[in-house]
Scaffold this active site. Structure first.
Site, mmCIF file in Angstrom:
data_model
loop_
_atom_site.group_PDB
_atom_site.id
_atom_site.type_symbol
_atom_site.label_atom_id
_atom_site.label_comp_id
_atom_site.label_asym_id
_atom_site.label_seq_id
_atom_site.Cartn_x
_atom_site.Cartn_y
_atom_site.Cartn_z
ATOM 1 N N GLY A 117 0.825 -1.220 0.000
ATOM 2 C CA GLY A 117 0.000 0.000 0.000
ATOM 3 C C GLY A 117 0.849 1.256 0.000
ATOM 4 O O GLY A 117 0.410 2.307 -0.467
ATOM 5 N N GLY A 118 2.064 1.144 0.561
ATOM 6 C CA GLY A 118 3.005 2.267 0.506
ATOM 7 C C GLY A 118 2.480 3.507 1.202
ATOM 8 O O GLY A 118 1.593 3.461 2.062
ATOM 9 N N GLY A 167 2.823 25.821 0.933
ATOM 10 C CA GLY A 167 1.451 25.963 0.428
ATOM 11 C C GLY A 167 1.220 25.161 -0.826
ATOM 12 O O GLY A 167 0.595 25.630 -1.772
ATOM 13 N N GLY A 168 1.705 23.918 -0.825
ATOM 14 C CA GLY A 168 1.426 23.024 -1.957
ATOM 15 C C GLY A 168 0.131 22.278 -1.694
ATOM 16 O O GLY A 168 -0.657 22.627 -0.806
ATOM 17 N N ASP A 208 6.907 7.713 -7.399
ATOM 18 C CA ASP A 208 7.495 8.930 -6.825
ATOM 19 C C ASP A 208 9.010 8.966 -6.951
ATOM 20 O O ASP A 208 9.601 10.046 -7.013
ATOM 21 C CB ASP A 208 7.127 9.023 -5.330
ATOM 22 C CG ASP A 208 5.665 9.413 -5.115
ATOM 23 O OD1 ASP A 208 4.935 9.553 -6.110
ATOM 24 O OD2 ASP A 208 5.265 9.566 -3.941
ATOM 25 N N ALA A 243 -0.574 8.710 -6.654
ATOM 26 C CA ALA A 243 -0.698 7.258 -6.561
ATOM 27 C C ALA A 243 -1.053 6.632 -7.915
ATOM 28 O O ALA A 243 -0.459 5.634 -8.325
ATOM 29 C CB ALA A 243 -1.768 6.915 -5.523
ATOM 30 N N HIS A 277 -30.130 14.952 -17.058
ATOM 31 C CA HIS A 277 -30.497 16.199 -16.376
ATOM 32 C C HIS A 277 -31.279 15.868 -15.105
ATOM 33 O O HIS A 277 -32.080 14.939 -15.115
ATOM 34 C CB HIS A 277 -31.367 17.029 -17.310
ATOM 35 C CG HIS A 277 -31.839 18.311 -16.697
ATOM 36 N ND1 HIS A 277 -30.991 19.371 -16.472
ATOM 37 C CD2 HIS A 277 -33.055 18.688 -16.233
ATOM 38 C CE1 HIS A 277 -31.677 20.353 -15.909
ATOM 39 N NE2 HIS A 277 -32.916 19.968 -15.748
HETATM 40 C C1 LIG Z 1 -0.652 13.487 2.796
HETATM 41 C C2 LIG Z 1 -0.612 12.898 1.436
HETATM 42 C C3 LIG Z 1 -1.763 12.835 0.706
HETATM 43 C C4 LIG Z 1 -1.733 12.281 -0.544
HETATM 44 N N1 LIG Z 1 -2.902 12.235 -1.259
HETATM 45 C C5 LIG Z 1 -2.890 11.726 -2.492
HETATM 46 C C6 LIG Z 1 -4.091 11.663 -3.219
HETATM 47 O O1 LIG Z 1 -5.150 12.073 -2.763
HETATM 48 N N2 LIG Z 1 -4.057 11.138 -4.452
HETATM 49 C C7 LIG Z 1 -2.892 10.669 -5.004
HETATM 50 O O2 LIG Z 1 -2.915 10.207 -6.144
HETATM 51 N N3 LIG Z 1 -1.741 10.722 -4.335
HETATM 52 C C8 LIG Z 1 -1.701 11.229 -3.092
HETATM 53 N N4 LIG Z 1 -0.548 11.254 -2.398
HETATM 54 C C9 LIG Z 1 0.682 10.757 -3.037
HETATM 55 C C10 LIG Z 1 0.810 9.237 -3.022
HETATM 56 O O3 LIG Z 1 0.767 8.787 -1.708
HETATM 57 C C11 LIG Z 1 2.097 8.801 -3.681
HETATM 58 O O4 LIG Z 1 2.258 9.461 -4.898
HETATM 59 C C12 LIG Z 1 2.134 7.318 -3.973
HETATM 60 O O5 LIG Z 1 1.967 6.594 -2.807
HETATM 61 C C13 LIG Z 1 3.464 6.948 -4.598
HETATM 62 O O6 LIG Z 1 3.510 5.594 -4.843
HETATM 63 P P1 LIG Z 1 4.902 4.813 -5.013
HETATM 64 O O7 LIG Z 1 4.552 3.416 -5.315
HETATM 65 O O8 LIG Z 1 5.752 5.523 -5.955
HETATM 66 O O9 LIG Z 1 5.594 4.947 -3.620
HETATM 67 P P2 LIG Z 1 5.111 4.676 -2.151
HETATM 68 O O10 LIG Z 1 3.644 4.668 -2.035
HETATM 69 O O11 LIG Z 1 5.849 5.619 -1.335
HETATM 70 O O12 LIG Z 1 5.578 3.202 -1.875
HETATM 71 C C14 LIG Z 1 6.940 2.907 -1.727
HETATM 72 C C15 LIG Z 1 7.070 1.645 -0.888
HETATM 73 O O13 LIG Z 1 8.413 1.186 -0.989
HETATM 74 C C16 LIG Z 1 8.906 0.875 0.291
HETATM 75 N N5 LIG Z 1 10.352 1.029 0.213
HETATM 76 C C17 LIG Z 1 11.086 2.144 0.119
HETATM 77 N N6 LIG Z 1 12.399 1.858 0.019
HETATM 78 C C18 LIG Z 1 12.490 0.506 0.041
HETATM 79 C C19 LIG Z 1 13.575 -0.405 -0.038
HETATM 80 N N7 LIG Z 1 14.803 0.007 -0.217
HETATM 81 N N8 LIG Z 1 13.312 -1.723 0.037
HETATM 82 C C20 LIG Z 1 12.053 -2.168 0.186
HETATM 83 N N9 LIG Z 1 10.999 -1.363 0.263
HETATM 84 C C21 LIG Z 1 11.210 -0.043 0.172
HETATM 85 C C22 LIG Z 1 8.187 1.873 1.172
HETATM 86 O O14 LIG Z 1 8.181 1.420 2.516
HETATM 87 C C23 LIG Z 1 6.812 1.889 0.570
HETATM 88 O O15 LIG Z 1 6.018 0.844 1.075
HETATM 89 C C24 LIG Z 1 -0.529 11.794 -1.100
HETATM 90 C C25 LIG Z 1 0.637 11.853 -0.365
HETATM 91 C C26 LIG Z 1 0.597 12.401 0.893
HETATM 92 C C27 LIG Z 1 1.843 12.447 1.685
#
Ligand SMILES: Cc1cc2nc3c(=O)[nH]c(=O)nc-3n(C[C@H](O)[C@H](O)[C@H](O)COP(=O)(O)OP(=O)(O)OC[C@H]3O[C@@H](n4cnc5c(N)ncnc54)[C@H](O)[C@@H]3O)c2cc1C
Length: 1015
Positions: A583-584, A730-731, A859, A867, A991
């Protein structure tokens, strides 16, 4: 004293000049509005020049017989009696408004004034066609006024006659839009485009006019076609200075030849019928009339098929052509064709026909003179190489009505006969459209030549990384660029989503005859098929004795979607995640928990509308923090458990632990408990996300540990909402948190170092949202933070505002919402050879890093940190690892800011589009006029639609509205599906729903484009 130029009007896009036939007034004569002052001959007919400026005709007048360029002065009108000529060298900056109407045109049908405020109308439809009988009270047309679309009713019997104002023409009230004649034989079928803008923008320098010489046309050497004038077409008018025999004038009328451009070969230079006939030669005559360059050697006579091709190709020089290319992925169509046992060539031909249903013009042809042959039969020529290496173009007939199976059966026989050049004339004469496929020869791009008789030929090149280039070369007299671009867009959809095959649509008969493709199409479509099939089969996962073919590092949206897609396609995957559940950030520290808070905050905020709607007693909702947190955690843990169960059920080898590269094929995994171990892999996908970034502000990092300063990673342990909170940054995350906590009762101060908050959001949307936000919270921009100090519950932020004045804000906690930044310092990227671009991992649009078998998504590669972006990129990486060329297209991505109202974007803003060289236009609708928004009291904001002016394709939608999180789905489908304004304008939205806005916006933008296009 004012002078006005009477200029040669442009009646149509093709008209560049006209010839003065008569002057109906003389210099010094009084001219009233609506007087006919002259007649001119255009490329369409002899027209009266009607002037809508009262005054006196003044010279210098263009000589009778002179050819005057469009826009150049024919003569002048002055408001001073007695002035017979304008002084030489004088500048005339005003144009007299003129109208061109056919000589002896009949009774004009004028644009009616349908409301007090109406000054002009746009022709929307013609309900009758030139030549149609008209009875009293008939509706002949509909016009759009400033208020509505209205019928134009006439009260005179007769026949409709041209020139009629083209659909879309802007016609001033009182000006003619068509004519009624008393006899059908007098009806003229010309159409003209009329614009409302009669003003001159450039100045005219008055100079005595030297009559232009007629254009010289070299006489062809070959014998001209003998044309017999038939029927009772009246001869064309005599052209001063161009003596012509009466028979020549009759032939000219029949062939539509303009005598003023001809050289006469009769006695004393009189134009004879043969001179006129030469103006409309056959393909062979065109070919032979061109100057020929001699070449050495003993030539053999061409076969009749070679001669026909040679003549047709030379005659094609008479076609004004242009080309348009679009890359199309043929993989899905190839697979569908294969599955249904038909050749790719036949499937492509059928797809061209299916897409043509909406663009019938692609199948039309220009016919001399100034006629269009509108054909409904799809008889496509398909180029084939014969056994002796020549070009043969057999025709597959009736594509529009036959099933694929029937077409395949026809094609098998045709291609056999074509290869040995044994085609009957009906099998190669008069195609309506042509396809040439050279994909199998590996050409990356080519254009084909259309011949007279078709409007477009399609050239298909070899499959490349961007797809297969489909290039259409088109006759501009029949088609324009936008038609072709839209057709190619439709063809792309038809080919890339071939669900029309075998869907019971009758397109694919269930009794499809199995055929041996390689026998039927040796070296042609079969080769194209093998290119696509080959591309689909080769996976770039290096083969070897690995512990796992693919390792995915990170179990967030990017990693998890990638792993799931790969196992779905039978590839074994190990997913290493340093958290107990997948779920990250999204599930544990981002999207989900923040939206759980937002849901509670929404309930509180929405109560403010209750009294307005008529419900009292709900105005004092009370926050139950413990229950908010319990509910949030329940959503998170339930979803985490569900995800892990699903991953394991799909046979993803899920490993908990921290991964780091040992080399380009080895990963070290350090679990929470137990020994670290290594695994070898064929390919890897890095999806490790990006944590919150805390800048080196004094006291910021230092106070993280005690909880006085929090980030989006650590805010999830609050015992209760703070009473006062400083938010630095303010992002999007800062603004979402600010409004959530404001609804929970927290006093917020937002400090932003830039001049504007929400810098990443479309300008107008951001500015409007900021205006609303500033009514709820304090925002200081251009702020410089000097330091943060204190302890949780008693923090202090020292800052200076834009004026440099120092302030201190006391609060319970400080939220650092200063962005997210990938941290790859412990990943061992250098050991694998993976390069960085700043803090992010460098990738191409496929997600491939500098090491070809290692991909990175989400990211950790920067860009939109969202996400769904991460998940999409994860699926793109999986696709590529499966051997399909697939790319992430940021221009089709989207996002929602869960502010109130919610901001959202899909695709490009006008500014972004313009930066990419796209001529973009937008229309917007304020929520304050939306019925549903008025009912619920959610009237803040707007929705904007952005379209590419050239193609009408919707390339962006921008939102500031409550319920954007739902409404955005429509924008996503419009942009991802490359829908056009026309398609959305015609869609039926229910509508009263807010979805109606999209149809309304599309129609509004279309109307605007139509009006401006005609000006
Ligand atoms: C407050 C907040 C609100 C948000 N709201 C939204 C929203 O409404 N809509 C939206 O689209 N996005 C939103 N986001 C952004 C979204 O959470 C991220 O863009 C998304 O989770 C990125 O996915 P990812 O798979 O790239 O990384 P992540 O979700 O960060 O997942 C990375 C995973 O890799 C693991 N990991 C890291 N390094 C290692 C390693 N070396 N070995 C093994 N595991 C590792 C981490 O523990 C994590 O589980 C929000 C973010 C925040 C902070």
């Amino acid at each position: 004293m004012n002078h006005y130029a009477i200029t040669m009007p442009q009646l149509s896009d093709t008209m560049t000049e006209g010839v003065v036939v008569t002057w109906e007034k003389q210099p010094g004569d009084k001219v009233e509005r609506g007087d006919i002052v002259a007649t001119v001959e255009t490329d369409k007919a002899i027209m009266d020049v009607e002037v809508f400026k009262a005054g006196y005709l003044a010279g210098p007048l263009a000589d009778v017989g002179a050819t005057i360029a469009v826009g150049a002065a024919l003569g002048y009108i002055t408001d001073t009696a007695g002035d017979v000529a304008i002084a030489a060298g004088e500048v005339v900056a005003e144009k007299a408004q003129t109208e061109m109407i056919p000589h002896h045109a009949g009774t004009p049908i004028v644009m009616p004034q349908l409301s007090d405020t109406m000054t002009e109308g746009v022709v929307v439809t013609w309900e009758k066609q030139p030549g149609d009988p008209i009875r009293r009270g008939d509706i002949v047309a509909t016009v759009e006024t400033d208020k509505a679309i209205m019928d134009v009713e006439v009260f005179q019997e007769g026949f409709l006659s041209g020139p009629i104002a083209d659909v879309g023409s802007v016609v001033e009230v009182g000006h003619p839009m068509g004519f009624i004649v008393d006899d059908a034989s007098k009806a003229n079928d010309t159409g003209v485009t009329i614009g409302a803008d009669h003003k001159v923008r450039e100045s005219h320098h008055v100079a005595p006019h030297a009559a232009d010489k007629p254009a010289y046309i070299p006489s062809p050497k070959s014998t001209p076609t003998q044309v017999a004038a038939s029927g009772n077409v009246p001869p064309v008018a005599r052209v001063p200075g161009r003596p012509a025999s009466p028979y020549a004038r009759k032939v000219a009328a029949q062939l539509g030849v303009n005598l003023s451009g001809l050289a006469g070969t009769g006695s004393s230079g009189v134009i004879v019928a043969a001179d006129v006939a030469r103006a409309r030669p056959s393909m062979a005559e065109v070919a032979h009339s061109l100057p020929q360059v001699d070449v050495p050697g003993q030539g053999r006579a061409m076969t009749s098929m070679e001669k026909a091709v040679s003549h047709a190709m030379t005659a094609s020089l008479t076609l004004p052509t242009f080309t348009v290319t679009m890359n199309i992925s043929t993989a899905a169509l190839t697979a569908a064709a294969k599955a249904n046992k038909v050749s790719v060539t036949v499937a492509i031909a059928k797809a061209c026909s299916v897409a043509m249903a909406k663009f019938p013009r692609m199948n039309w042809a220009y016919q001399p003179v100034d006629k269009l042959v509108e054909r409904a039969n799809h008889d496509f020529g398909i180029a084939v190489t014969s056994n002796d290496g020549g070009l043969v173009v057999p025709i597959l007939h009736g594509i529009e009505k036959k099933s694929l199976a029937a077409l395949q059966s026809d094609w098998s026989g045709l291609v056999e006969r074509a290869r040995v050049r044994k085609l009957a004339p009906a099998e190669y004469a008069n195609p309506t459209f042509t396809i040439s496929n050279m994909g199998m020869l590996g050409v990356s791009h080519f254009t084909a030549i259309p011949t007279p008789g078709i409007a477009a030929i399609l050239a298909i090149a070899a499959n490349g990384p961007q797809g297969t280039p489909f290039t259409l070369t088109c006759d501009h007299r029949v088609l324009n660029g936008a038609d072709v671009a839209l057709y190619l867009g439709a063809l792309k959809q038809t080919i890339e989503a071939p669900d029309w095959i075998g869907e019971g649509s009758g397109v694919m008969s269930s009794a499809a005859t199995p055929v041996t493709v390689s026998l039927a199409e040796r070296g042609e479509g079969a080769a194209a098929e093998s290119v696509a099939a080959h591309a689909a089969l080769v996976s770039p996962i290096p083969t070897g004795n690995w512990d796992t073919p693919v390792v995915v590092i990170g179990g967030g949206p990017g990693g998890e979607d990638c792993a799931r897609d790969l196992v779905d396609h039978g590839v074994k995957v190990m997913m290493v995640n340093n958290e107990p559940f997948p779920g990250g950030e999204c599930l544990w520290r981002g999207c989900i928990p923040s939206k759980a808070w937002r849901a509670a905050a929404d309930v509180i905020r929405n109560r403010s509308h209750d009294a307005e709607i008529g419900v009292d007693g709900t105005a004092a909702p009370k926050l139950n923090w413990a229950q908010v947190e319990k509910h949030r955690r329940w959503v998170q843990t339930s979803r985490g458990e569900m995800a892990l169960k699903a991953d394991k059920g799909m046979k993803i080898d899920v490993r908990e632990g921290f991964g780091e590269f040992v080399d380009a094929h080895t990963l070290k995994i350090t679990p929470v408990e137990g020994e670290a171990y290594t695994v070898t892999f064929g390919a890897a996908v890095i999806a490790t996300g990006a944590p919150a970034f805390v800048p080196p502000i004094p006291g910021a990092r230092e106070n993280l540990a005690n909880g006085g300063v929090v980030t989006s990673d650590t805010i999830w342990n609050l015992a209760s909402p703070p009473k006062k909170m400083a938010i630095i940054g303010g992002g999007v995350i800062g603004v979402e948190m600010a409004q959530i906590f404001r609804d929970f009762g927290t006093e917020i101060l937002m400090l932003e170092r830039n001049a504007r908050i929400l810098g990443e959001i479309e300008d107008e949307i951001a500015k409007t949202l900021i205006g609303l936000l500033e009514k709820e919270i304090s925002v200081v921009t251009d702020a410089a933070i000097d330091g943060i100090s204190g302890k949780p519950g008693s923090m202090s932020v020292a800052y200076k505002n834009a004026a440099g004045e120092a302030h201190t804000f006391g609060c319970d906690i400080v939220l650092m919402a200063t962005g997210k930044r990938p941290d790859t310092s412990k990943l061992g990227l250098d050991k694998a050879g993976v390069e960085l671009d700043g803090a992010a991992i460098k990738v191409n649009t496929r997600g491939q890093t500098s090491v070809p078998h290692i991909y990175a998504v989400g990211d950790v590669i920067g860009g939109y940190m969202l996400a769904h972006t991460a998940a999409t990129q994860g699926r793109v990486a999986a696709d590529n690892l499966l051997g399909h060329a697939s790319e992430y297209d940021q221009d089709k991505d989207c996002g929602v800011t869960f502010s109130r109202p919610q901001a959202g974007f899909v695709g490009l803003s006008v500014a972004q589009a313009k930066a990419k060289g796209i001529d973009a236009v937008e229309a917007k609708m304020p929520m304050s006029i939306d019925a549903k928004a008025m009912i619920t009291g959610e009237t803040d904001g707007m929705i904007k639609l952005v379209a590419d002016k050239a193609t009408g394709r919707i390339i962006g939608v921008h939102y500031l509205a409550d319920h954007t999180d739902t409404l955005i789905g429509i924008g996503v489908m419009m942009v991802a599906g490359e829908m056009t304004l026309n398609q959305v304008a015609k869609a039926i939205f229910p509508h009263p729903t807010q979805t109606e806005l999209f149809g309304e916006l599309a129609r509004r933008l279309l109307n605007r484009l139509r009006r401006t296009a005609k000006k």
